[in-house]
Design a protein around this motif. Structure first.
Motif, short mmCIF file in Angstrom:
data_model
loop_
_atom_site.label_atom_id
_atom_site.label_comp_id
_atom_site.label_asym_id
_atom_site.label_seq_id
_atom_site.Cartn_x
_atom_site.Cartn_y
_atom_site.Cartn_z
N MET A 22 0.85 -1.20 0.00
CA MET A 22 0.00 0.00 0.00
C MET A 22 0.88 1.24 0.00
N GLU A 23 1.48 1.56 1.15
CA GLU A 23 2.39 2.71 1.20
C GLU A 23 3.78 2.25 0.78
N SER A 24 4.43 3.07 -0.04
CA SER A 24 5.78 2.71 -0.45
C SER A 24 6.77 3.27 0.54
N TYR A 71 -5.40 -19.97 5.78
CA TYR A 71 -6.74 -19.79 5.20
C TYR A 71 -6.66 -19.27 3.77
N GLU A 72 -5.52 -19.43 3.15
CA GLU A 72 -5.36 -18.93 1.79
C GLU A 72 -6.43 -19.50 0.87
N TYR A 73 -6.88 -20.72 1.16
CA TYR A 73 -7.87 -21.36 0.28
C TYR A 73 -9.18 -20.59 0.19
N MET A 74 -9.45 -19.74 1.19
CA MET A 74 -10.72 -19.00 1.10
C MET A 74 -10.55 -17.61 0.48
N LEU A 75 -9.31 -17.30 0.09
CA LEU A 75 -9.02 -15.96 -0.42
C LEU A 75 -9.89 -15.62 -1.63
N ASN A 76 -9.95 -16.54 -2.60
CA ASN A 76 -10.71 -16.23 -3.82
C ASN A 76 -12.18 -15.97 -3.55
N SER A 77 -12.76 -16.81 -2.69
CA SER A 77 -14.19 -16.62 -2.45
C SER A 77 -14.43 -15.31 -1.70
N LEU A 78 -13.51 -14.96 -0.80
CA LEU A 78 -13.68 -13.70 -0.08
C LEU A 78 -13.53 -12.51 -1.03
N GLU A 79 -12.54 -12.59 -1.92
CA GLU A 79 -12.38 -11.51 -2.91
C GLU A 79 -13.63 -11.38 -3.77
N ASP A 123 -13.08 1.00 1.37
CA ASP A 123 -12.81 -0.25 0.67
C ASP A 123 -11.97 -1.18 1.55
N ILE A 124 -12.04 -2.45 1.21
CA ILE A 124 -11.39 -3.47 2.04
C ILE A 124 -10.39 -4.23 1.18
N MET A 125 -9.19 -4.43 1.72
CA MET A 125 -8.24 -5.31 1.05
C MET A 125 -7.90 -6.47 1.99
N ILE A 126 -7.53 -7.58 1.38
CA ILE A 126 -7.20 -8.76 2.18
C ILE A 126 -5.71 -9.02 2.09
N ARG A 127 -5.06 -9.20 3.22
CA ARG A 127 -3.63 -9.50 3.23
C ARG A 127 -3.43 -10.82 3.96
N LEU A 128 -2.52 -11.61 3.45
CA LEU A 128 -2.29 -12.94 4.04
C LEU A 128 -1.15 -12.90 5.04
N GLY A 129 -1.34 -13.57 6.16
CA GLY A 129 -0.25 -13.77 7.10
C GLY A 129 0.65 -14.88 6.59
N SER A 130 1.71 -15.15 7.34
CA SER A 130 2.63 -16.19 6.90
C SER A 130 2.84 -17.28 7.94
N GLY A 131 1.93 -17.39 8.85
CA GLY A 131 1.97 -18.55 9.72
C GLY A 131 2.52 -18.34 11.12
N THR A 135 -11.24 5.27 5.63
CA THR A 135 -11.64 4.91 4.27
C THR A 135 -11.03 3.59 3.84
N LYS A 136 -10.17 3.05 4.70
CA LYS A 136 -9.51 1.82 4.31
C LYS A 136 -9.66 0.76 5.39
N GLY A 137 -9.97 -0.44 4.94
CA GLY A 137 -10.04 -1.57 5.85
C GLY A 137 -9.14 -2.68 5.35
N ILE A 138 -8.52 -3.39 6.26
CA ILE A 138 -7.64 -4.48 5.87
C ILE A 138 -8.04 -5.73 6.66
N VAL A 139 -8.17 -6.83 5.94
CA VAL A 139 -8.37 -8.11 6.63
C VAL A 139 -7.02 -8.80 6.67
N TYR A 140 -6.53 -9.09 7.86
CA TYR A 140 -5.28 -9.85 7.99
C TYR A 140 -5.67 -11.31 8.14
N LEU A 141 -5.58 -12.02 7.01
CA LEU A 141 -6.10 -13.39 6.96
C LEU A 141 -4.97 -14.38 7.24
N ARG A 142 -5.27 -15.29 8.12
CA ARG A 142 -4.30 -16.33 8.49
C ARG A 142 -3.77 -17.02 7.23
#
Lengths: 638, 399
Positions: free
Chosen positions: A1-3, B117-125, B150-158, B107-114
């Motif tokens: 997002m932010e660079s 749970y990557e397998y549910m990423l497409n359906s959530l998008e 707006d909401i963006m989804i970001r994946l964690g790494s475990g 104005t911005k929301g972020i989902v930090y997804l485990r």
């Protein structure tokens, strides 16, 4: 997002602090706190640690360092804050509301002791077989808290191999306590970023990119990490055994040059406070431990000014009169940490770097040529040692191109700390030594060479000579006592403009072969800048890249270490802003006490251009011996 | 396990998509905060911080940008309720985020997804896209010219520690997942230094219900200090493991009955970082005022070896400590070594007691919740099952 900008190394951990109000007289600007039932008033945002210091209470710390951002990871500084369930790390807790603090409760004492016992359980080695014995912060705390047994055990085998690949810095991670001072130093203070925590949990350790040896990553050898390491996990690559061997070998003629910064700091290793210059006592001590000749690096610092100043004049003449394409601004090249930094990070700007060698390397080349001939000694039998405040000087003297004398120009770079230990080993108490002078033929040097040790010093020395060359006036007539105050002090970046005006002087004899007159400089304004610490260097370089204010400069001094050489990676530990200030003060007051304060007035410098470098500065011979070239290293390692 | 789901009448009550956002946009921010305060909703991640307070602080903050972060890093051993919410009730979670954004001025929301749970990423998008199409997300939401979100989804790494909100923010910023010092808290200095609301999936999913049905309705469920319902992820020795929505205040024995557990010896409430409840305390109730929990319930019957259970937890913490602070990084290793000593029968009681003391230091001196809660299992299992462990099948009798 932010660079995060171009290629900044990832920040170790963003310092999330509360900004202190500029004016504390506003409502809420001061907060009253109660520490151990004593009430004091502190500015909003003061940490508990700072507040306790104000109240005269010492809190133990390990990961905290004045130069670095807050980490709050060692947990030794915990205190009780009334109403909070857990103990709070005093170094990390900003005071924003009135609180009651207790610093010595059973819970606090127990927690601190537990933290120490846990650290000791994983800290490899025994204190008596350690170079930081007596100077180790962990050892000091263990003593203070009366640790007399390893409650939770003690490792018997080293967990990591020692990395001694680098000429400058040795890493022994089995002694690391994971305070991350080195990480914060490398990433935040220097913005180099070769060290970072790797893995997690009990496998966490500090490592390099892909766990490569330090010599193979983009380490600039500045050694700032060593100065801030609380234990012996980081140390400089110590050549003292080889130096002793040379001293003990009757066939070898062992000479040593001493730089100004070690002389201003070595007293600290002998129990003196910071800011005592030991120059002449050191000369005696060095002779007593067996060095055959003791020379003053300031002599070649003076020579550097002449060579580098001449180079600048040449560049300006080419650009302004001959309208040739010349790389400007010219950058200083005496800090080997900075040189390696620019080779890695800004290789496209290597043409801007002065080709003049550092004073250490100029001296090395002269000792094995000029001096060898003069003294009638086979240069193969000369062992040349340099006492430097610096760990990068060890790398510098081992650069393959540094053998213009036909031999390795400087054999060993020795840090202030290592020399102090050699002197102690010889049974000498430095402060008690009688004073003595340097040896000829280099003998005396000017105060201009001396102030090379502090940030802004090279520039000040250069300006003192340049204004006299060009304006034909005494520097004292332009700057009070020839002290150029805007270039002094510890602001990260300093900037100065010097208007030339319409009155120029005659061209001095030394430069007559290079320029016919100074008329072409009439009405010009000389713009110079100074940066210390590579994080500040980076700011200037990025500004130059973007075509900003600094791209219009003519000459810029860069020092890799915060404070310049007085804060170098080979200097006594600890280092704080106050210690660096006192060391700089020692250098400036020594300069002011000298008669000779300008490089071009140094009679020995004048003489060497008459006797040896007869074609003058930046001539063929001076280029062969006193100038060098650089390597485009880049940031990517094979 | 999802099919073994008991639907309660709060979170899983009837809800029409878009209803919450529509209602929220028709009232003021102050009204939303009022309903929220009235509902007494507390954070569902485990710490139980009043949600209205958190939102009010961020709403009051003055900043160029504010953020809503949904903590979907469901990593506590034994929890899987957020998975159900995200897969089957995404409208509740995402609309909760939109309402949060409207209320605090983000104005911005972020989902930090485990990461797992990557397998549910497409359906959530896909779901987010459908919300954008219906103008429930994006510019001028539902025609409100003053509200973009707006909401963006970001994946964690475990990393387990990234469920801790400040470590989560560090991870989102691209840094190593390590907890920050608190204070300052994310409500003041969060994502990239901006005021940030970090809420658990379940907390956010409660919001649309509270907005549409009212704080008073919500407060009617549960107990006085713990309003509403809770999702429990039930696993272990029982006939019907799965996700259950039960009102706060349900006792452990009631829960055991519902899920069909027999011969239960112990219940680990709150996952590895929670506490172990022995049979004698099964009348305790699940509520913030008694046994507080993020919802993980692990059931152990008479055949289980509690020392092995403890060892498993300690191995987990030794590996999952982020490694920055001393008490957690080395302390957990020492506690695990202690468990292994007991297992081999090579221990001294005096040393085990020292380790319990160390555990207490870890609870108060660790930097974040991970280290502070990691000794809970060690302390509670050794205390509540000392006869089994020290005299029974747990090892020798010590020296």
């Amino acid at each position: 997002m932010e660079s995060k900008g171009d290629f900044r190394a990832p920040v170790s951990q963003t310092p999330h602090t509360i900004e202190k109000p500029k004016d504390t007289s506003t409502i809420g600007g001061m907060i009253s706190v109660e520490i151990n039932e004593k009430k004091i008033s502190v500015p909003l945002g003061t940490t508990i640690l700072e507040a306790c210091k104000m109240a005269g209470i010492t809190i133990p710390t390990l990961c905290h360092h004045e130069d670095l951002c807050v980490a709050g990871v060692c947990r030794i500084c915990v205190v009780e804050v009334q109403g909070m369930r857990t103990l709070q790390a005093s170094c990390a807790f900003p005071i924003t509301s009135p609180i009651k603090i207790r610093t010595s409760t059973p819970m606090v004492r127990k927690a601190r002791k537990h933290v120490l016992e846990l650290l000791l359980s994983e800290h490899y080695g025994e204190c008596y077989a350690c170079f930081r014995n007596g100077k180790c912060e962990l050892q000091f705390l263990a003593k203070e808290y009366g640790i007399d047994q390893y409650t939770f055990g003690h490792v018997t085998e080293p967990q990591f191999e020692i990395d001694n690949s680098s000429y400058s810095v040795i890493r022994e991670m089995s002694k690391c306590v994971l305070c991350k001072r080195c990480v914060r130093t490398c990433i935040d203070l220097q913005e180099v970023g070769v060290l970072e925590a790797i893995d997690r949990g009990d496998k966490t350790h500090i490592g390099t990119f892909l766990e490569k040896p330090l010599a193979d990553v983009i380490c600039i050898n500045c050694g700032q990490c060593i100065n801030r390491c609380p234990t012996a996990a980081l140390r400089a690559n110590d050549p003292s055994d080889e130096i002793w061997a040379a001293i003990d070998d009757p066939k070898k003629h062992v000479v040593i040059q001493t730089a100004p910064s070690p002389r201003a700091a070595i007293g600290e290793e002998f129990g003196l406070g910071a800011g005592h210059s030991m120059t002449r006592e050191l000369n005696t001590a060095l002779r007593r431990i067996g060095f055959d000749k003791v020379f003053d690096t300031n002599f070649t610092a003076d020579l550097t000014i002449i060579e580098e100043g001449t180079e600048l004049i040449q560049r300006l003449y080419k650009a302004l009169v001959k309208k040739e394409q010349v790389a400007l601004p010219q950058f200083t090249s005496c800090s080997p940490g900075w040189v390696k930094f620019i080779e890695h990070y800004y290789p496209e700007y290597l043409d801007n770097l002065s080709s003049a060698k550092s004073p250490q390397q100029m001296f090395g080349a002269l000792i094995k040529t000029f001096y060898a001939a003069k003294a009638g000694i086979d240069p193969a039998d000369i062992v040349s040692v340099a006492v430097m405040p610096c760990s990068a000087k060890k790398f510098e003297c081992n650069r393959p191109e540094m053998n213009d004398s036909g031999y390795k120009d400087v054999d060993f770079g020795l840090t202030t700390r290592e020399l102090a230990r050699m002197i102690k080993e010889a049974g000498i108490n430095l402060p008690e030594m009688p004073k003595s002078n340097f040896d000829s033929p280099f003998g005396e040097a000017s105060g201009a060479g001396l102030i090379f040790g502090a940030t802004g010093g090279v520039m000040e020395a250069a300006i003192r000579s340049v204004v006299e060359f060009v304006l034909g006036k005494k520097a004292e007539d332009i700057f009070e006592k020839a002290n150029i105050i805007p270039l002094r002090g510890f602001d990260g970046i300093k900037y100065m403009e010097i208007p030339i005006g319409d009155m120029v002087g005659p061209v001095p004899k030394l430069l007559q072969s290079l320029v016919p007159n100074w008329d072409w400089l009439k009405g010009a304004t000389l713009k110079v800048a100074v940066a210390h610490g590579t994080a500040n260097a980076k700011k200037i370089m990025d500004d130059i890249k973007a075509g900003g204010k600094f791209s219009e400069c003519h000459f810029i001094e860069f020092m890799a270490c915060p404070g310049g050489c007085i804060g170098g990676g080979g200097q006594p530990i600890p280092t704080t802003p106050e210690i660096r200030r006192l060391r700089a003060q020692a250098i400036y007051s020594e300069d002011e006490s000298l008669e000779l304060r300008k490089s071009h007035e140094n009679p020995h410098v004048v003489k060497i251009y008459q006797e040896f470098l007869t074609e003058g500065p930046c001539s063929h011979l001076s280029h062969k011996l006193l100038h060098t070239h650089y390597v485009k290293r880049g940031r990517y390692i094979a | 396990m999802e099919n073994k789901k008991r639907k309660g009448d709060v979170l899983f009550s009837k809800y029409n998509r878009g209803e919450g956002i529509k209602k929220a946009l028709s009232i003021t921010r102050e009204d939303i905060l009022f309903e929220l305060r009235d509902s007494k909703l507390k954070g569902r991640g485990g710490a139980g911080f009043p949600t209205a307070t958190k939102w009010t602080i961020v709403a009051a903050a003055i900043a160029d940008q504010k953020y809503v972060i949904c903590n979907a890093d469901e990593g506590e051993p034994g929890t899987f309720k957020d998975r159900v919410l995200l897969l089957e009730y995404p409208e509740l979670v995402f609309e909760g985020m939109v309402i949060a954004g409207y209320t605090i001025g983000a104005t911005k929301g972020i989902v930090y997804l485990r990461g797992e749970y990557e397998y549910m990423l497409n359906s959530l998008e896909d779901y987010l896209d459908s919300m954008r199409r219906d103008n429930l997300l994006g510019k001028n939401i539902l025609g409100n010219s003053k509200f973009d979100f707006d909401i963006m989804i970001r994946l964690g790494s475990g990393a387990y520690v990234c469920g801790e909100e400040t470590a989560l923010i560090e991870s989102l910023e691209g840094n190593r997942g390590e907890a920050r010092n608190r204070p300052p808290y994310p409500v003041n200095t969060g994502y990239f230094g901006m005021p940030t609301v970090v809420n658990n999936v379940e907390t956010l999913a409660s919001i649309p219900h509270i907005i549409t049905k009212g704080g008073e309705w919500y407060r009617k469920h549960g107990t006085d200090k713990s309003s509403g319902s809770k999702l429990f992820s039930v696993s272990g020795d029982c006939l019907r493991p799965g996700v259950y929505e039960l009102p706060w205040g349900t006792t452990i024995s009631e829960l055991l009955k519902i899920v069909g557990a027999k011969d239960t010896k112990a219940v680990q409430v709150g996952g590895a970082s929670g506490i172990c409840i022995p049979k004698s305390q099964f009348d305790r109730s699940l509520a913030y005022e008694d046994v507080a929990t993020g919802g993980s319930i692990m059931i152990f019957n008479e055949n289980r070896n509690m020392l092995h259970v403890l060892k498993n937890f300690m191995e987990f913490f030794v590996e999952e400590s982020c490694g920055q602070c001393t008490p957690c990084r080395i302390g957990n290793v020492k506690l695990l070594e202690g468990v292994e000593m007991i297992e081999k029968g090579e221990y001294k009681f005096s040393y085990i007691n020292q380790l319990k003391g160390l555990g207490k230091t870890m609870q108060v001196a660790s930097k974040c919740g991970l280290g502070q809660s990691s000794p809970n299992a060690f302390i509670s299992i050794l205390e509540n099952f000392k006869e089994e462990i020290f005299n029974g099948n747990g090892g020798g009798n010590g020296k």
